[in-house]
Motif scaffolding. Structure first.
Motif, mmCIF file in Angstrom:
data_model
loop_
_atom_site.group_PDB
_atom_site.id
_atom_site.type_symbol
_atom_site.label_atom_id
_atom_site.label_comp_id
_atom_site.label_asym_id
_atom_site.label_seq_id
_atom_site.Cartn_x
_atom_site.Cartn_y
_atom_site.Cartn_z
ATOM 1 N N VAL A 10 1.048 -1.152 0.161
ATOM 2 C CA VAL A 10 0.471 -0.104 -0.295
ATOM 3 C C VAL A 10 0.264 1.082 0.081
ATOM 4 C CG1 VAL A 10 -1.622 1.488 1.319
ATOM 5 C CG2 VAL A 10 -1.631 -1.187 1.420
ATOM 6 N N VAL A 11 1.950 1.579 0.518
ATOM 7 C CA VAL A 11 2.882 1.761 0.408
ATOM 8 C C VAL A 11 3.507 2.212 -0.838
ATOM 9 C CG1 VAL A 11 4.555 3.429 2.275
ATOM 10 C CG2 VAL A 11 2.924 2.226 3.360
ATOM 11 N N ALA A 12 3.835 1.408 -0.924
ATOM 12 C CA ALA A 12 4.561 1.914 -1.789
ATOM 13 C C ALA A 12 3.493 2.111 -3.112
ATOM 14 C CB ALA A 12 5.533 -0.021 -2.591
ATOM 15 N N ALA A 13 2.116 2.363 -2.896
ATOM 16 C CA ALA A 13 1.920 2.327 -4.155
ATOM 17 C C ALA A 13 2.151 3.710 -4.593
ATOM 18 C CB ALA A 13 0.303 1.922 -3.870
ATOM 19 N N ALA A 14 2.172 4.225 -3.456
ATOM 20 C CA ALA A 14 2.519 5.724 -3.396
ATOM 21 C C ALA A 14 3.977 6.951 -4.486
ATOM 22 C CB ALA A 14 2.725 6.561 -2.795
ATOM 23 N N ALA A 15 4.080 5.302 -4.744
ATOM 24 C CA ALA A 15 4.935 5.318 -6.290
ATOM 25 C C ALA A 15 4.630 5.162 -7.326
ATOM 26 C CB ALA A 15 6.553 4.821 -6.317
ATOM 27 N N VAL A 16 3.604 4.385 -7.395
ATOM 28 C CA VAL A 16 2.744 4.604 -8.715
ATOM 29 C C VAL A 16 2.348 5.979 -9.349
ATOM 30 C CG1 VAL A 16 1.333 3.212 -9.743
ATOM 31 C CG2 VAL A 16 2.162 1.747 -7.995
ATOM 32 N N VAL A 17 2.529 5.453 -10.566
ATOM 33 C CA VAL A 17 2.132 6.721 -11.309
ATOM 34 C C VAL A 17 0.498 6.471 -12.120
ATOM 35 C CG1 VAL A 17 2.600 7.943 -13.320
ATOM 36 C CG2 VAL A 17 4.086 7.875 -11.908
ATOM 37 N N ALA A 18 -0.500 6.670 -11.909
ATOM 38 C CA ALA A 18 -1.506 5.997 -12.599
ATOM 39 C C ALA A 18 -1.584 6.426 -13.936
ATOM 40 C CB ALA A 18 -2.630 6.053 -11.383
ATOM 41 N N VAL A 19 -2.555 4.733 -14.451
ATOM 42 C CA VAL A 19 -2.309 5.890 -16.426
ATOM 43 C C VAL A 19 -3.513 6.220 -16.111
ATOM 44 C CG1 VAL A 19 -2.455 4.683 -18.319
ATOM 45 C CG2 VAL A 19 -0.801 3.783 -16.912
ATOM 46 N N ALA A 20 -3.981 7.559 -16.966
ATOM 47 C CA ALA A 20 -5.382 8.076 -17.693
ATOM 48 C C ALA A 20 -5.802 7.033 -18.259
ATOM 49 C CB ALA A 20 -5.167 9.408 -17.175
ATOM 50 N N THR A 21 -7.444 6.811 -17.635
ATOM 51 C CA THR A 21 -8.168 6.043 -19.238
ATOM 52 C C THR A 21 -9.188 7.433 -18.542
ATOM 53 O OG1 THR A 21 -9.341 5.413 -17.214
ATOM 54 C CG2 THR A 21 -7.956 3.633 -18.651
ATOM 55 N N PRO A 22 -10.100 6.912 -20.205
ATOM 56 C CA PRO A 22 -11.353 8.101 -20.067
ATOM 57 C C PRO A 22 -12.207 7.920 -19.626
ATOM 58 C CG PRO A 22 -10.531 7.650 -22.264
ATOM 59 C CD PRO A 22 -10.185 6.228 -21.544
ATOM 60 N N VAL B 163 -10.540 6.264 2.642
ATOM 61 C CA VAL B 163 -9.859 4.541 3.258
ATOM 62 C C VAL B 163 -9.126 4.771 4.279
ATOM 63 C CG1 VAL B 163 -8.085 3.078 1.572
ATOM 64 C CG2 VAL B 163 -9.685 4.040 0.225
ATOM 65 N N PRO B 164 -9.518 3.623 5.442
ATOM 66 C CA PRO B 164 -8.561 3.453 6.304
ATOM 67 C C PRO B 164 -7.136 3.759 6.849
ATOM 68 C CG PRO B 164 -10.496 1.990 5.948
ATOM 69 C CD PRO B 164 -10.129 2.907 4.627
ATOM 70 N N TYR B 165 -6.183 4.094 7.380
ATOM 71 C CA TYR B 165 -4.669 4.084 6.711
ATOM 72 C C TYR B 165 -3.909 2.402 6.290
ATOM 73 C CZ TYR B 165 -4.608 9.300 7.208
ATOM 74 O OH TYR B 165 -5.345 10.469 6.808
ATOM 75 N N HIS B 166 -4.756 1.543 7.696
ATOM 76 C CA HIS B 166 -4.224 0.001 8.024
ATOM 77 C C HIS B 166 -5.106 -0.811 7.007
ATOM 78 C CE1 HIS B 166 -7.586 0.924 10.545
ATOM 79 N NE2 HIS B 166 -7.066 0.167 11.533
ATOM 80 N N THR B 167 -6.354 -0.135 5.640
ATOM 81 C CA THR B 167 -6.422 -0.824 5.198
ATOM 82 C C THR B 167 -6.298 -2.300 4.685
ATOM 83 O OG1 THR B 167 -8.174 -1.509 3.380
ATOM 84 C CG2 THR B 167 -6.257 0.080 3.202
ATOM 85 N N THR B 168 -6.820 -3.027 4.433
ATOM 86 C CA THR B 168 -6.075 -4.812 3.749
ATOM 87 C C THR B 168 -6.238 -4.510 2.991
ATOM 88 O OG1 THR B 168 -8.304 -5.245 3.990
ATOM 89 C CG2 THR B 168 -7.029 -5.984 6.053
ATOM 90 N N ALA B 169 -7.001 -3.628 1.945
ATOM 91 C CA ALA B 169 -6.844 -3.717 0.928
ATOM 92 C C ALA B 169 -5.351 -3.013 0.039
ATOM 93 C CB ALA B 169 -7.859 -2.836 0.307
ATOM 94 N N VAL B 170 -4.793 -3.688 -1.053
ATOM 95 C CA VAL B 170 -4.429 -2.709 -1.436
ATOM 96 C C VAL B 170 -4.581 -2.385 -3.168
ATOM 97 C CG1 VAL B 170 -2.379 -4.047 -2.952
ATOM 98 C CG2 VAL B 170 -2.726 -4.869 -0.418
ATOM 99 N N SER B 171 -5.120 -2.959 -3.765
ATOM 100 C CA SER B 171 -5.803 -2.221 -4.620
ATOM 101 C C SER B 171 -7.293 -2.570 -5.139
ATOM 102 C CB SER B 171 -5.718 -3.367 -6.032
ATOM 103 O OG SER B 171 -6.786 -4.517 -6.038
ATOM 104 N N ALA B 172 -7.842 -1.103 -6.101
ATOM 105 C CA ALA B 172 -8.987 -0.873 -6.393
ATOM 106 C C ALA B 172 -10.041 -2.235 -6.451
ATOM 107 C CB ALA B 172 -9.651 -0.152 -7.594
ATOM 108 N N LEU B 214 -5.083 -1.303 -9.894
ATOM 109 C CA LEU B 214 -4.692 -0.101 -9.630
ATOM 110 C C LEU B 214 -4.606 -0.500 -8.281
ATOM 111 C CD1 LEU B 214 -5.518 2.460 -9.742
ATOM 112 C CD2 LEU B 214 -7.970 3.181 -9.874
ATOM 113 N N ASN B 215 -3.584 0.046 -8.136
ATOM 114 C CA ASN B 215 -3.208 0.791 -6.078
ATOM 115 C C ASN B 215 -3.416 2.290 -5.776
ATOM 116 O OD1 ASN B 215 -2.274 -1.814 -6.140
ATOM 117 N ND2 ASN B 215 0.129 -1.622 -6.698
ATOM 118 N N LEU B 216 -3.294 1.162 -4.070
ATOM 119 C CA LEU B 216 -4.428 2.200 -3.732
ATOM 120 C C LEU B 216 -3.699 3.305 -2.850
ATOM 121 C CD1 LEU B 216 -6.931 0.896 -1.378
ATOM 122 C CD2 LEU B 216 -7.440 1.989 -3.264
#
Lengths: 391, 238
Positions: A10-22, B163-172, B214-216
């Motif tokens: 989850v934390v590392a996802a901050a570095a993910v660049v999302a791809v824009a879709t319409p 989204v809670p900061y300690h969610t178990t969800a990783v992706s959309a 799609l990661n959160l």
């Protein structure tokens, strides 16, 4: 360890660049574009009951307008018809303070289609015109441009200095030159001018500080008298000001360049004939009345005013007076003998039966002892109360 | 035992590295959080790119703010100045009606901060670089998230989910599953993430590979919308 890894993901996802879709096609403006008061600026308008308002995009008023949405807040605890909370600054009904709150991207009362007035960020694109008609028929017209960084049309930007209130005016651009009453119809000759029109392009307005009128005074569109219309509606109502609900009047030339029109008085005692006027702004006729007044029906009881109490007390004259079935009263004057005691017209609430109070220093009364109250009606005529003597 | 300790040490190192990468710091004590939330500036060169600088923010359900006024003040957002465009702007959407509400910091100060509902922070144009704010609070594990069925052609049902900061969800996709959003025949439930740097929106449909890809992002709210059925769920968390 598994939990740690998931958290890391989850934390590392901050570095993910999302791809824009319409985005999916939406039938409403995808992003909010507010037309609103943002600070503590307000419009000073009689607001004991809900105040009528209408907004449209200059040059596209036929398709980009607020339709029947309520966009004037007279109660800071309520919501508009778009379910948007009113600004707390709107105060309470009857305090004479109203604010504008509207979202072009909102749900309610917005016709389907793409109704985002501004698509470029150019402050001059999609300029908004707002018309407000208060309980007593007084009105105000305001035009503002777009503030691109907050995506908002700030009504505040049309206020003087961006910080001073604006007020509804009884000058609706419809001066009565003459009034002839027949058995079932009235003929009015009207000196049609233009009502006050405030814009963010006016010198000294907030447009300079909000940056919503980059062209300065040159960006202010011209305003000129439009045409005259009529409709029938309940006397104690503020009828829908949109032109589509009105009928164009046949105009004949009158004295002094006035426009003469004849309207039939409605048969129903609770109905009035309304005469309304449009303006042309930027060369285009407005799609709603910018001013109107009422004409009593055939059986309508005339507006009455009476003094309930008048007394000299502790160096002041206090006059308590009331009205009965206000329909066309716009304000009052208080007289001691022939001397008018009030400096400006005392505004009427405009609907129903109401009580009013007026105070003035004893010195203003001088030696006069006969007090009367004059009710001024929207067609320019007046009605006087009986006189009351004070000691 | 030694092996478990090594895993833990490794995890601490990796967490620290990830936090640096993310530019934020989050710590949890039981269910308490302190997040260093980055705020992206608006794009002053192309203002109608519009959504660049829309920082849809997740706030812990239990928090010391309570109102928009306190939220602005305690986060150190700009609450004064005229015109109000020089201040930070807040915005939220009521999923029940689709109505948005916006106000500049320093106005509408008593407006309540709704637990579970994301709030948009938009910095004034005078802020041209990334900044950050500290957000604190703790979780309410019993709070249920609800939103009506999405109505075609309107914003009714638009639910910006904090989204809670300690969610178990990783992706959309995980959110779709947790929330029980419709993943059958179209139209499906959707999850949208707004990238505050670019202003671009990534919309994915539940039940698709794109949703799982799609990661959160920690501290961000995402937009949930289900045109098939109402949404009602209690967010899962660690």
């Amino acid at each position: 360890m598994k939990k740690v890894i998931r958290l890391l993901t989850v934390v590392a996802a901050a570095a993910v660049v999302a791809v824009a879709t319409p985005s999916p096609v939406s039938a409403v403006c995808a992003s909010p574009q507010f037309l609103q008061h943002s600070l503590v600026q307000f419009l000073g308008c009689p607001d004991a009951t809900p105040v009528a308002g209408y907004a449209y995009v200059l040059g596209n008023d036929a398709t980009m307008n607020s339709l029947a949405a309520t966009l004037v807040c007279n109660d800071g605890t309520k919501e508009t018809s778009q379910n948007i909370a009113c600004q707390p600054d709107a105060g309470v009904p009857g305090d004479g303070i109203v604010t504008i709150q509207y979202d072009w991207g909102g749900n309610s009362n917005v016709p389907s289609g793409s109704l985002c007035p501004n698509t470029t960020g150019d402050p001059t694109q999609g300029r908004n015109v707002v018309q407000v008609v208060a309980n007593d028929g007084s009105s105000i017209n305001v035009m503002v441009g777009f503030e691109p960084f907050t995506l908002t049309f700030y009504v505040d930007s049309a206020h003087p200095n961006g910080s001073d209130p604006l007020f509804c005016s009884n000058n609706n651009g419809m001066g009565i030159q003459s009034h002839t009453s027949a058995l079932q119809a009235d003929t009015f000759c009207i000196n049609q001018t233009t009502p006050p029109f405030y814009t963010d392009c006016d010198p000294g307005s907030g447009g300079a500080v909000y940056g919503t009128c980059p062209d300065g005074a040159a960006g202010r569109p011209s305003i000129a008298p439009g045409s005259l219309y009529t409709r029938t509606a309940a006397c104690n109502s503020l009828p829908d000001a949109r032109k589509t609900a009105w009928t164009a009047l046949t105009i004949t030339a009158g004295p002094g360049g006035s426009k003469c029109v004849t309207v039939n008085r409605p048969a129903a005692p609770t109905d009035c004939a309304f005469i309304g006027a449009t303006s042309t702004i930027g060369g285009v006729e407005t799609s709603a009345m910018t001013g109107s007044f009422r004409v009593g029906g055939q059986g309508a009881a005339s507006d009455k005013v009476a003094i309930k109490k008048a007394e000299l007390l502790q160096g002041k004259l206090r006059v308590d007076f009331g009205t009965e079935n206000e329909a066309s009263i716009v304000g009052f004057n208080v007289y001691a003998g022939t001397s008018k005691l009030n400096s400006g017209l005392i505004q009427a609430k405009g609907i129903g039966s109401n009580d009013y109070s007026f105070e003035v220093g004893r010195g203003a009364v001088k030696n006069e002892r006969s007090i009367t109250v004059e009710a001024v009606k929207s067609d320019g005529t007046t009605v006087r109360s009986g006189s009351v003597s004070v000691k | 035992m030694l092996k478990q300790k090594s895993y833990f040490s490794l995890a601490v190192v990796v967490v620290a590295a990830a936090m640096i990468v993310a530019g934020g710091v989050v710590t949890a004590s039981n269910t308490g959080f302190k997040l260093n939330k980055p705020l992206e500036p608006i794009d002053t060169t192309v203002p109608i790119a519009a959504k660049a600088g829309d920082n849809w923010t997740s706030v812990p359900y239990f928090n010391p703010y309570g109102t928009w006024g306190a939220f602005c003040t305690q986060l150190g957002l700009i609450t004064s100045g005229i015109p109000t465009t020089v201040r930070d702007q807040l915005q939220e959407v009521d999923p029940a009606t689709g109505a948005a509400f916006q106000a500049a910091c320093g106005t509408s100060t008593t407006r309540p901060l709704i637990p579970g509902r994301g709030i948009k922070i938009r910095r004034p144009s005078s802020i041209t670089t990334q900044t950050s704010v500290i957000i604190v609070g703790s979780h309410n594990p019993s709070l249920s998230m609800t939103a009506p069925q999405g109505v075609a052609g309107s914003h009714t049902g638009d639910f910006w989910f904090a989204v809670p900061y300690h969610t178990t969800a990783v992706s959309a996709g995980d959110i779709c599953t947790q929330a029980g959003m419709w993943a059958g025949t179209v139209p499906r439930g959707t999850v949208s993430r707004l990238n505050p740097v670019t202003g671009a929106t990534t919309l994915v449909q539940c039940g698709t590979a794109a949703a799982n890809a799609l990661n959160l992002v920690l501290g961000e709210a995402v937009l949930l919308r289900d045109p098939h059925q109402p949404i009602s769920f209690i967010p899962a968390h660690f």
